[in-house]
Structures are given as structure tokens and as C-alpha cells.
Write a protein that holds these residues in place. Structure first.
Motif, short mmCIF file in Angstrom:
data_model
loop_
_atom_site.label_atom_id
_atom_site.label_comp_id
_atom_site.label_asym_id
_atom_site.label_seq_id
_atom_site.Cartn_x
_atom_site.Cartn_y
_atom_site.Cartn_z
N GLU A 1 0.84 -1.20 0.00
CA GLU A 1 0.00 0.00 0.00
C GLU A 1 0.87 1.24 0.00
O GLU A 1 1.98 1.25 0.53
N SER A 2 0.31 2.31 -0.56
CA SER A 2 0.98 3.62 -0.53
C SER A 2 -0.08 4.70 -0.66
O SER A 2 -1.24 4.41 -0.98
N LEU B 1 -5.27 6.21 -2.17
CA LEU B 1 -4.42 5.09 -1.78
C LEU B 1 -4.23 4.14 -2.94
O LEU B 1 -5.14 3.98 -3.77
N THR C 1 -1.16 1.39 5.42
CA THR C 1 -0.69 2.76 5.26
C THR C 1 -1.55 3.66 6.14
O THR C 1 -2.77 3.52 6.21
#
Length: 124
Positions: free
Chosen positions: A6-7, A20, A118
Motif C-alpha cells: 500500500e501507498s 491510496l 498505510t
């Protein structure tokens, strides 16, 4: 094995937006669902949204309907969660996950593969 990364998390003011991303790699499946869940401090992990990778059908928690949109990019093996009109109560660690099992998209127990999460923080 499957890797989910995830980012896109961060700090945003109430009313703001974030997107996201969750990139999947490793083992492939012919049919699966990718979901987003979140967990706030002291609370249980809860369903946010999910998308059927093949059909594109989606499901959302009532608390985010009309504010969040889940989408996918098949070529990039990436799922997105576009979040608008963020509220302080949206503050949580957001996780993406994959399930190959049939059943409700929102059932946390169905999901076998999880990312590390995240952090999303919404200030008032």
C-alpha cells in the motif's frame, strides 16, 4: 505467495482527499476480490470497500458510500481507493487484501493475503 504494498497515506485536513494505491505481485489467480479495510486505534479492523477483479463489481461500507471510490488497473495489478470529503473518523491504518473465496466482499475472515498498511490521518 502474494505481496501487497500500500501507498498514498498521509496527513490531510478534514474535507480533503487522498488516493491510496495497493500494488499486487507474486502468485496470480484467475478470480479474486481485492478489498480495503481500516483499523483505528483501539478498534477492530473494519471493511471499507472491495472490487471484483474480473467483473468490476464493487461494494462499500455505508460509512464511506458517496465519498470513497474503489477502482483497479488490470495492467498494473493495482487497486486504488480514492477518498474525498475526509473526516477525522476516517483516521486509521488502511490495509488492502485479497480473497479468492466466494461469499460476502465485506467479510474480513475471507481474506487470505494482506498488505502492511498505510496510515491515514485526518485533522479537524
Amino acid at each position: 505467495q502474494v505481496q501487497l504494498v500500500e501507498s498514498g497515506g498521509g496527513l490531510v485536513q478534514a474535507g480533503g482527499s487522498l488516493r491510496l494505491s495497493c500494488a499486487a505481485s507474486g502468485r496470480t489467480f484467475s478470480s479474486f476480490v481485492m478489498g480495503w479495510f481500516r483499523q483505528a486505534p483501539g478498534k477492530e479492523r473494519e471493511f471499507v470497500a472491495a472490487i471484483n477483479w474480473n467483473w468490476g463489481s464493487t461494494d462499500y461500507a455505508d460509512s464511506v458510500k458517496g465519498r470513497f471510490t474503489i477502482s483497479r488497473d488490470n495492467a498494473k495489478n493495482t487497486v486504488y481507493l480514492q477518498m474525498y470529503s475526509l473526516k477525522p473518523e476516517d483516521t486509521a491504518v488502511y490495509y488492502c487484501a485479497i480473497t479468492t473465496r466466494s461469499g460476502s466482499y465485506s467479510s474480513l475472515g475471507r481474506y487470505d493475503y494482506w498488505g502492511q498498511g498505510t496510515q491515514v490521518t485526518v485533522s479537524s
